[in-house]
Design a protein around this motif. Structure first.
Motif, PDB file in Angstrom:
ATOM      1  N   VAL A   1       0.802  -1.224   0.000  1.00 35.97           N
ATOM      2  CA  VAL A   1       0.000   0.000   0.000  1.00 35.97           C
ATOM      3  C   VAL A   1       0.832   1.271   0.000  1.00 35.97           C
ATOM      4  N   GLY A   2       2.140   1.167   0.335  1.00 34.72           N
ATOM      5  CA  GLY A   2       2.944   2.381   0.383  1.00 34.72           C
ATOM      6  C   GLY A   2       2.426   3.361   1.423  1.00 34.72           C
ATOM      7  N   ARG A   3       2.117   4.588   0.980  1.00 30.97           N
ATOM      8  CA  ARG A   3       1.724   5.652   1.912  1.00 30.97           C
ATOM      9  C   ARG A   3       0.298   5.506   2.443  1.00 30.97           C
ATOM     10  N   VAL A   4      -0.512   4.623   1.858  1.00 33.00           N
ATOM     11  CA  VAL A   4      -1.907   4.470   2.287  1.00 33.00           C
ATOM     12  C   VAL A   4      -1.948   3.507   3.479  1.00 33.00           C
ATOM     13  N   SER A   5      -1.413   3.980   4.594  1.00 34.62           N
ATOM     14  CA  SER A   5      -1.316   3.152   5.793  1.00 34.62           C
ATOM     15  C   SER A   5      -1.313   4.050   7.023  1.00 34.62           C
ATOM     16  N   HIS A   6      -1.131   3.424   8.169  1.00 34.58           N
ATOM     17  CA  HIS A   6      -1.207   4.117   9.457  1.00 34.58           C
ATOM     18  C   HIS A   6      -0.106   3.561  10.354  1.00 34.58           C
ATOM     19  N   THR A   7       0.411   4.397  11.224  1.00 33.22           N
ATOM     20  CA  THR A   7       1.509   3.953  12.087  1.00 33.22           C
ATOM     21  C   THR A   7       1.121   2.724  12.913  1.00 33.22           C
TER      22      THR A   7
ATOM     23  N   PRO B   1       4.593   5.105   7.444  1.00 36.48           N
ATOM     24  CA  PRO B   1       4.488   4.374   6.180  1.00 36.48           C
ATOM     25  C   PRO B   1       5.566   4.833   5.200  1.00 36.48           C
ATOM     26  N   VAL B   2       5.881   3.975   4.247  1.00 40.87           N
ATOM     27  CA  VAL B   2       6.914   4.309   3.273  1.00 40.87           C
ATOM     28  C   VAL B   2       6.266   4.685   1.942  1.00 40.87           C
ATOM     29  N   ALA B   3       6.951   5.544   1.186  1.00 41.55           N
ATOM     30  CA  ALA B   3       6.383   6.071  -0.050  1.00 41.55           C
ATOM     31  C   ALA B   3       7.507   6.577  -0.943  1.00 41.55           C
TER      32      ALA B   3
ATOM     33  N   SER C   1       7.738   9.601  -2.049  1.00 47.23           N
ATOM     34  CA  SER C   1       8.041  10.921  -1.509  1.00 47.23           C
ATOM     35  C   SER C   1       7.238  11.129  -0.229  1.00 47.23           C
ATOM     36  N   ALA C   2       7.692  12.052   0.606  1.00 45.95           N
ATOM     37  CA  ALA C   2       7.033  12.313   1.886  1.00 45.95           C
ATOM     38  C   ALA C   2       5.821  13.210   1.679  1.00 45.95           C
ATOM     39  N   ILE C   3       4.845  12.684   0.936  1.00 46.87           N
ATOM     40  CA  ILE C   3       3.612  13.404   0.627  1.00 46.87           C
ATOM     41  C   ILE C   3       2.451  12.559   1.137  1.00 46.87           C
ATOM     42  N   ALA C   4       1.660  13.122   2.031  1.00 50.64           N
ATOM     43  CA  ALA C   4       0.567  12.360   2.630  1.00 50.64           C
ATOM     44  C   ALA C   4      -0.543  12.096   1.617  1.00 50.64           C
ATOM     45  N   ALA C   5      -1.183  10.955   1.734  1.00 51.47           N
ATOM     46  CA  ALA C   5      -2.346  10.635   0.910  1.00 51.47           C
ATOM     47  C   ALA C   5      -3.555  11.380   1.456  1.00 51.47           C
ATOM     48  N   ASP C   6      -4.362  11.942   0.565  1.00 53.63           N
ATOM     49  CA  ASP C   6      -5.593  12.593   1.006  1.00 53.63           C
ATOM     50  C   ASP C   6      -6.785  11.972   0.291  1.00 53.63           C
ATOM     51  N   ASN C   7      -7.981  12.354   0.699  1.00 53.53           N
ATOM     52  CA  ASN C   7      -9.215  11.806   0.122  1.00 53.53           C
ATOM     53  C   ASN C   7      -9.272  10.289   0.198  1.00 53.53           C
ATOM     54  N   VAL C   8      -8.689   9.728   1.249  1.00 56.32           N
ATOM     55  CA  VAL C   8      -8.697   8.276   1.416  1.00 56.32           C
ATOM     56  C   VAL C   8      -8.614   7.968   2.909  1.00 56.32           C
ATOM     57  N   SER C   9      -9.195   6.857   3.311  1.00 57.57           N
ATOM     58  CA  SER C   9      -9.095   6.402   4.695  1.00 57.57           C
ATOM     59  C   SER C   9      -8.443   5.034   4.730  1.00 57.57           C
TER      60      SER C   9
ATOM     61  N   ALA D   1      -9.572   5.636   9.605  1.00 58.39           N
ATOM     62  CA  ALA D   1      -8.658   6.664  10.084  1.00 58.39           C
ATOM     63  C   ALA D   1      -7.945   7.291   8.891  1.00 58.39           C
ATOM     64  N   ALA D   2      -7.451   8.494   9.085  1.00 58.19           N
ATOM     65  CA  ALA D   2      -6.658   9.141   8.043  1.00 58.19           C
ATOM     66  C   ALA D   2      -5.289   8.477   7.964  1.00 58.19           C
ATOM     67  N   PRO D   3      -4.708   8.364   6.772  1.00 58.15           N
ATOM     68  CA  PRO D   3      -3.369   7.796   6.674  1.00 58.15           C
ATOM     69  C   PRO D   3      -2.351   8.656   7.424  1.00 58.15           C
ATOM     70  N   SER D   4      -1.342   7.995   7.966  1.00 52.34           N
ATOM     71  CA  SER D   4      -0.258   8.724   8.626  1.00 52.34           C
ATOM     72  C   SER D   4       0.689   9.319   7.592  1.00 52.34           C
ATOM     73  N   ALA D   5       1.379  10.369   7.985  1.00 53.03           N
ATOM     74  CA  ALA D   5       2.363  10.984   7.089  1.00 53.03           C
ATOM     75  C   ALA D   5       3.463   9.973   6.777  1.00 53.03           C
ATOM     76  N   PRO D   6       3.804   9.803   5.485  1.00 53.34           N
ATOM     77  CA  PRO D   6       4.830   8.816   5.127  1.00 53.34           C
ATOM     78  C   PRO D   6       6.240   9.424   5.121  1.00 53.34           C
ATOM     79  N   ARG D   7       7.216   8.555   5.064  1.00 58.08           N
ATOM     80  CA  ARG D   7       8.599   8.994   4.822  1.00 58.08           C
ATOM     81  C   ARG D   7       9.021   8.500   3.451  1.00 58.08           C
ATOM     82  N   ALA D   8       9.942   9.221   2.828  1.00 53.92           N
ATOM     83  CA  ALA D   8      10.419   8.844   1.496  1.00 53.92           C
ATOM     84  C   ALA D   8      11.431   7.707   1.594  1.00 53.92           C
TER      85      ALA D   8
END
Length: 373
Positions: free
Chosen positions: A105-111, A120-122, A124-132, A145-152
């Motif tokens: 899922v990459g960035r579409v995850s939660h701590t 979560p890993v991705a 780029s360090a850009i958070a996913a929006d419009n998704v739970s 829940a909202a996805p957690s901010a990812p790291r690149a």
């Protein structure tokens, strides 16, 4: 319907399929805990639907960091491999052909779903929006829940994940699967690398479209070397427009989706995979894919093409007879109708799916849907 093209046999890699009707990947979140292990209930569910010409499992995460929803199965531990083996044995006993869908899922995850509570890993360090995402709040209980901010990911880490896909493919073979499908759709990790919205990297995996397609190329090549290109499929979700902001995540909408996905298809053609699965938007206001895009994909890709996304039998026949696709996947109808091919063939009425039991739970709304006779 039994004399329609939906019931013509066809070849998919080394397999002769009894029909063009496909059970597509459908997340149901019913793996055993702890460990996200496929179980006997899941084996029953897939065995009930083995009348399909071809089957693909729900997404199964290739590593612990690849999970974005509670209770989804994995394919990275010995226990998970053994659990999936129970299911493949059950399907094969009914003469079915089934591939595992490899998922990250990459960035579409939660701590709370990540090892040691990490980010979560991705790309780029850009958070996913419009998704739970869906997290566990207690035994058998969860919440959106909202996805957690990812790291690149570092460049070295990207290359490591390519090898994790290859290992997951080895695990799928050990579990008895007939092949694998790589999940490159719905805003998940491979899609995140492809999209200019989520990939702002400055190394070899970012920038130009060809660089953004590099991860797709490397993952597909690595998996093909394990399972054989004739036992490999890839799934895309090429959205061309969206008026529903809450559903944009189902496939990141590119500035030029025709160019982006046609170039991606050319990558798959060069590798020579068995099939391409195209997941279309399935909400009421969504636009259908342009016929010009379907024609361009057909011209660029010589393998089999599967279409999915709110298809009826009649719409599926049109796509096949037009030459745009070879197989058609039916999602929600297959959830509620384990005997869907027989119902289509005989024009029998369909059960309606119960939305409240889609994700998580017991046999209710999972293996208890009745057959017609």
């Amino acid at each position: 319907m039994k004399d329609s093209v939906l019931f013509h046999t066809t070849e998919l890699g080394p397999y002769r399929l009894k029909s063009r009707i496909v059970l597509p990947p459908l997340t149901r979140s019913r793996s055993s805990q702890p460990g996200n292990i496929a179980n006997n209930l899941m084996a029953t569910y897939y065995q009930q639907r083995a009348g399909a010409g071809f089957m693909v499992t729900e997404g199964t995460q290739i590593e612990p960091r690849g999970q974005g929803y509670a209770w989804t199965p994995g394919i990275h531990s010995p226990e998970q491999i053994e659990g999936w083996r129970t299911m493949t044995d059950a399907v094969h006993a009914q003469g079915g052909v089934i591939f595992a869908q490899l998922w990250h899922v990459g960035r579409v995850s939660h701590t709370s779903l990540q090892p040691d509570g990490g980010a979560p890993v991705a790309p780029s360090a850009i958070a996913a929006d419009n998704v739970s995402v869906f997290i566990e709040t207690g035994p058998g209980a969860g919440a959106l829940a909202a996805p957690s901010a990812p790291r690149a990911l570092s460049t070295a880490e990207v290359k490591d994940i390519v090898q994790l896909y290859a290992q997951a493919a080895r695990n799928a073979l050990a579990a008895g699967f007939d092949g694998v499908e790589i999940h490159c759709a719905n805003g998940y990790l491979v899609n995140q690398f492809i999209s200019a919205h989520s990939n702002h990297r400055e190394d070899e995996y970012g920038g130009s479209l060809q660089n953004r397609l590099r991860f797709l190329r490397e993952v597909t090549t690595a998996v093909a070397e394990v399972v054989g290109k004739e036992r490999l499929g890839v799934r895309f979700a090429p959205l061309f427009a969206s008026t529903d902001e809450d559903r944009v995540y189902l496939g990141l909408v590119e500035e030029n989706p025709h160019e982006t996905y046609l170039e991606a298809v050319k990558v798959l053609q060069e590798i020579g995979i068995a099939y391409l699965s195209i997941a279309e938007a399935d909400w009421d206001s969504a636009l259908e894919l342009p016929d010009s895009f379907r024609s361009a994909v057909r011209s660029a890709f010589s393998g089999k093409i599967i279409y999915a996304g709110k298809y009826t039998a009649e719409r599926g026949i049109r796509v096949i007879e037009a030459g745009w696709g070879d197989l058609v996947a039916f999602g929600r109808p297959f959830i509620a109708n384990p005997d869907l091919p027989a119902r289509i063939a005989n024009n029998w009425p369909l059960n309606l799916a119960d939305p409240s039991s889609m994700y998580g739970g017991t046999a209710k709304g999972y293996t208890d849907y009745p057959t017609y006779e």
